[in-house]
Design a protein around this motif. Structure first.
Motif, PDB file in Angstrom:
ATOM      1  N   GLY A 137      38.330  21.397  67.598  1.00 27.15           N
ATOM      2  CA  GLY A 137      38.201  19.942  67.590  1.00 27.15           C
ATOM      3  C   GLY A 137      38.835  19.238  66.418  1.00 27.15           C
ATOM      4  O   GLY A 137      38.401  18.134  66.047  1.00 27.15           O
ATOM      5  N   GLY A 138      39.871  19.831  65.838  1.00 33.22           N
ATOM      6  CA  GLY A 138      40.505  19.246  64.666  1.00 33.22           C
ATOM      7  C   GLY A 138      41.036  17.844  64.867  1.00 33.22           C
ATOM      8  O   GLY A 138      41.070  17.047  63.928  1.00 33.22           O
ATOM      9  N   ARG A 139      41.426  17.512  66.108  1.00 34.49           N
ATOM     10  CA  ARG A 139      41.995  16.191  66.362  1.00 34.49           C
ATOM     11  C   ARG A 139      40.954  15.071  66.257  1.00 34.49           C
ATOM     12  O   ARG A 139      41.323  13.899  66.198  1.00 34.49           O
ATOM     13  N   LYS A 140      39.684  15.443  66.229  1.00 33.90           N
ATOM     14  CA  LYS A 140      38.629  14.438  66.137  1.00 33.90           C
ATOM     15  C   LYS A 140      37.844  14.532  64.833  1.00 33.90           C
ATOM     16  O   LYS A 140      36.897  13.754  64.638  1.00 33.90           O
ATOM     17  N   LYS A 141      38.213  15.443  63.955  1.00 37.66           N
ATOM     18  CA  LYS A 141      37.477  15.596  62.698  1.00 37.66           C
ATOM     19  C   LYS A 141      37.774  14.433  61.766  1.00 37.66           C
ATOM     20  O   LYS A 141      38.920  14.136  61.472  1.00 37.66           O
ATOM     21  N   ARG A 142      36.709  13.780  61.321  1.00 38.79           N
ATOM     22  CA  ARG A 142      36.872  12.570  60.521  1.00 38.79           C
ATOM     23  C   ARG A 142      37.616  12.847  59.215  1.00 38.79           C
ATOM     24  O   ARG A 142      38.424  12.021  58.780  1.00 38.79           O
ATOM     25  N   ALA A 143      37.353  13.991  58.605  1.00 41.13           N
ATOM     26  CA  ALA A 143      38.012  14.294  57.335  1.00 41.13           C
ATOM     27  C   ALA A 143      39.523  14.417  57.524  1.00 41.13           C
ATOM     28  O   ALA A 143      40.308  13.904  56.730  1.00 41.13           O
ATOM     29  N   ILE A 144      39.937  15.105  58.597  1.00 42.45           N
ATOM     30  CA  ILE A 144      41.369  15.273  58.856  1.00 42.45           C
ATOM     31  C   ILE A 144      42.002  13.937  59.230  1.00 42.45           C
ATOM     32  O   ILE A 144      43.097  13.597  58.764  1.00 42.45           O
ATOM     33  N   LEU A 145      41.332  13.152  60.055  1.00 43.41           N
ATOM     34  CA  LEU A 145      41.861  11.844  60.428  1.00 43.41           C
ATOM     35  C   LEU A 145      42.042  10.953  59.205  1.00 43.41           C
ATOM     36  O   LEU A 145      43.062  10.260  59.071  1.00 43.41           O
ATOM     37  N   GLY A 146      41.067  10.976  58.302  1.00 42.49           N
ATOM     38  CA  GLY A 146      41.184  10.181  57.080  1.00 42.49           C
ATOM     39  C   GLY A 146      42.352  10.633  56.221  1.00 42.49           C
ATOM     40  O   GLY A 146      43.094   9.817  55.671  1.00 42.49           O
ATOM     41  N   ASP A 147      42.518  11.951  56.119  1.00 45.06           N
ATOM     42  CA  ASP A 147      43.638  12.494  55.347  1.00 45.06           C
ATOM     43  C   ASP A 147      44.975  12.057  55.940  1.00 45.06           C
ATOM     44  O   ASP A 147      45.906  11.688  55.208  1.00 45.06           O
ATOM     45  N   ILE A 148      45.089  12.113  57.263  1.00 47.55           N
ATOM     46  CA  ILE A 148      46.356  11.780  57.913  1.00 47.55           C
ATOM     47  C   ILE A 148      46.667  10.298  57.760  1.00 47.55           C
ATOM     48  O   ILE A 148      47.831   9.912  57.588  1.00 47.55           O
ATOM     49  N   CYS A 149      45.662   9.455  57.805  1.00 45.18           N
ATOM     50  CA  CYS A 149      45.887   8.034  57.554  1.00 45.18           C
ATOM     51  C   CYS A 149      46.545   7.833  56.190  1.00 45.18           C
ATOM     52  O   CYS A 149      47.553   7.126  56.067  1.00 45.18           O
ATOM     53  N   GLU A 150      45.979   8.467  55.163  1.00 47.07           N
ATOM     54  CA  GLU A 150      46.547   8.343  53.820  1.00 47.07           C
ATOM     55  C   GLU A 150      47.941   8.947  53.752  1.00 47.07           C
ATOM     56  O   GLU A 150      48.840   8.401  53.082  1.00 47.07           O
ATOM     57  N   ALA A 151      48.144  10.072  54.434  1.00 44.07           N
ATOM     58  CA  ALA A 151      49.459  10.713  54.427  1.00 44.07           C
ATOM     59  C   ALA A 151      50.513   9.820  55.082  1.00 44.07           C
ATOM     60  O   ALA A 151      51.650   9.732  54.602  1.00 44.07           O
ATOM     61  N   ILE A 152      50.159   9.151  56.165  1.00 41.45           N
ATOM     62  CA  ILE A 152      51.105   8.245  56.821  1.00 41.45           C
ATOM     63  C   ILE A 152      51.465   7.087  55.892  1.00 41.45           C
ATOM     64  O   ILE A 152      52.629   6.677  55.806  1.00 41.45           O
ATOM     65  N   ILE A 153      50.482   6.569  55.184  1.00 37.48           N
ATOM     66  CA  ILE A 153      50.757   5.490  54.226  1.00 37.48           C
ATOM     67  C   ILE A 153      51.702   5.986  53.134  1.00 37.48           C
ATOM     68  O   ILE A 153      52.641   5.281  52.728  1.00 37.48           O
ATOM     69  N   GLY A 154      51.483   7.215  52.662  1.00 36.17           N
ATOM     70  CA  GLY A 154      52.400   7.798  51.687  1.00 36.17           C
ATOM     71  C   GLY A 154      53.799   7.950  52.255  1.00 36.17           C
ATOM     72  O   GLY A 154      54.797   7.702  51.569  1.00 36.17           O
ATOM     73  N   ALA A 155      53.893   8.344  53.521  1.00 35.16           N
ATOM     74  CA  ALA A 155      55.196   8.513  54.164  1.00 35.16           C
ATOM     75  C   ALA A 155      55.909   7.172  54.308  1.00 35.16           C
ATOM     76  O   ALA A 155      57.125   7.076  54.100  1.00 35.16           O
ATOM     77  N   VAL A 156      55.162   6.129  54.662  1.00 28.10           N
ATOM     78  CA  VAL A 156      55.761   4.793  54.768  1.00 28.10           C
ATOM     79  C   VAL A 156      56.283   4.348  53.413  1.00 28.10           C
ATOM     80  O   VAL A 156      57.383   3.782  53.305  1.00 28.10           O
ATOM     81  N   PHE A 157      55.535   4.607  52.370  1.00 25.77           N
ATOM     82  CA  PHE A 157      55.959   4.240  51.015  1.00 25.77           C
ATOM     83  C   PHE A 157      57.281   4.924  50.656  1.00 25.77           C
ATOM     84  O   PHE A 157      58.202   4.286  50.126  1.00 25.77           O
ATOM     85  N   LEU A 158      57.389   6.218  50.942  1.00 24.43           N
ATOM     86  CA  LEU A 158      58.626   6.942  50.627  1.00 24.43           C
ATOM     87  C   LEU A 158      59.784   6.455  51.483  1.00 24.43           C
ATOM     88  O   LEU A 158      60.929   6.403  51.028  1.00 24.43           O
ATOM     89  N   ASP A 159      59.498   6.099  52.727  1.00 22.71           N
ATOM     90  CA  ASP A 159      60.556   5.711  53.657  1.00 22.71           C
ATOM     91  C   ASP A 159      61.014   4.269  53.448  1.00 22.71           C
ATOM     92  O   ASP A 159      62.205   3.975  53.529  1.00 22.71           O
ATOM     93  N   GLY A 160      60.065   3.372  53.187  1.00 25.34           N
ATOM     94  CA  GLY A 160      60.407   1.952  53.140  1.00 25.34           C
ATOM     95  C   GLY A 160      60.069   1.225  51.863  1.00 25.34           C
ATOM     96  O   GLY A 160      60.373   0.036  51.734  1.00 25.34           O
ATOM     97  N   GLY A 161      59.402   1.904  50.933  1.00 23.58           N
ATOM     98  CA  GLY A 161      59.081   1.272  49.664  1.00 23.58           C
ATOM     99  C   GLY A 161      57.736   0.570  49.655  1.00 23.58           C
ATOM    100  O   GLY A 161      56.983   0.577  50.632  1.00 23.58           O
ATOM    101  N   THR A 162      57.461  -0.075  48.529  1.00 21.14           N
ATOM    102  CA  THR A 162      56.163  -0.704  48.303  1.00 21.14           C
ATOM    103  C   THR A 162      55.863  -1.799  49.314  1.00 21.14           C
ATOM    104  O   THR A 162      54.749  -1.887  49.844  1.00 21.14           O
TER     105      THR A 162
END
Length: 229
Positions: free
Chosen positions: A109-134
């Motif tokens: 059930g990893g796709r529904k685990k709150r801890a993993i979902l929270g981590d991925i949200c932050e990771a996507i924000i980090g990816a957007v920062f690297l790709d498009g800046g502040t």
């Protein structure tokens, strides 16, 4: 689009950023269980995204609440950047089908685990920062977390404090927190803790620090028992 693989463009549309380098987005969606080497998982992007999120949210609430004190702003910040809120945002983005998980994690059930979902949200924000800046990262954060900021009754106290006050009001012993499990390397640990109050079933929570896991456990307890924060 290859059969069986979801279209990343749809996810980009919900996130609000079209990636120049889509490999950054794929990286942000890769759990350590699916990475050939730990550095190939989302953990480094999560580290970066956590800091980007904190700054963007701090800027947003600073502008939105010009009459509030530092303490009030700090409580708003804590309520918005906690893992539970990040997990809610990841669910709104619909990241589940795009997550790259090892077979064992997917089967449990990893796709529904709150801890993993929270981590991925932050990771996507980090990816957007690297790709498009502040500016790009701040646009994404404001679009996703602005509605959360404006939700009526959004909790401004941390969950541990709220639960302790609830227990005290009922003349119960203070909540006890117990470490259930620890995983991950020293530079990126993951903790699972349980909170226990005599006469009630315990609840567990996970986080990248013991404090975060305690907050998650307290929030889970209150949500189950219908405790108002």
């Amino acid at each position: 689009m290859a059969r069986g693989k979801p279209d990343l463009a749809a996810l980009e549309g919900r996130v609000g950023h079209e990636f120049t380098d889509r490999d950054l987005l794929r990286w942000a969606l890769t759990h350590v269980s699916a990475a050939p080497r730990r550095p190939d998982s989302y953990e480094r992007l999560e580290f970066l995204g956590d800091r980007v999120l904190g700054l963007a949210v701090a800027h947003m609430i600073y502008e939105s609440y010009p009459a509030e004190s530092e303490g009030e702003l700090s409580r708003r910040l804590a309520a918005l950047v906690r893992k539970e809120t990040c997990a809610e945002v990841a669910e709104l983005w619909g990241v589940g089908p795009y997550m790259r998980l090892g077979e064992g994690e997917a089967q449990t059930g990893g796709r529904k685990k709150r801890a993993i979902l929270g981590d991925i949200c932050e990771a996507i924000i980090g990816a957007v920062f690297l790709d498009g800046g502040t500016a790009a990262a701040e646009r994404v954060v404001r679009a996703a977390f602005g509605p959360k900021m404006r939700e009526a009754g959004r909790n401004l106290r941390d969950a541990k404090t709220a639960l302790q006050e609830w227990a005290q009001a009922r003349r119960l012993a203070p909540p006890r927190y117990r470490l259930v499990a620890r995983s991950g390397p020293d530079h990126a640990p993951s903790f699972e803790l349980a909170v226990e109050i005599e006469g009630f079933e315990g609840a567990t929570g996970a986080g990248s620090s013991k404090r975060a896991a305690e907050q998650a456990a307290a929030a889970a307890f209150m949500a189950r028992e219908g405790v108002e924060e």
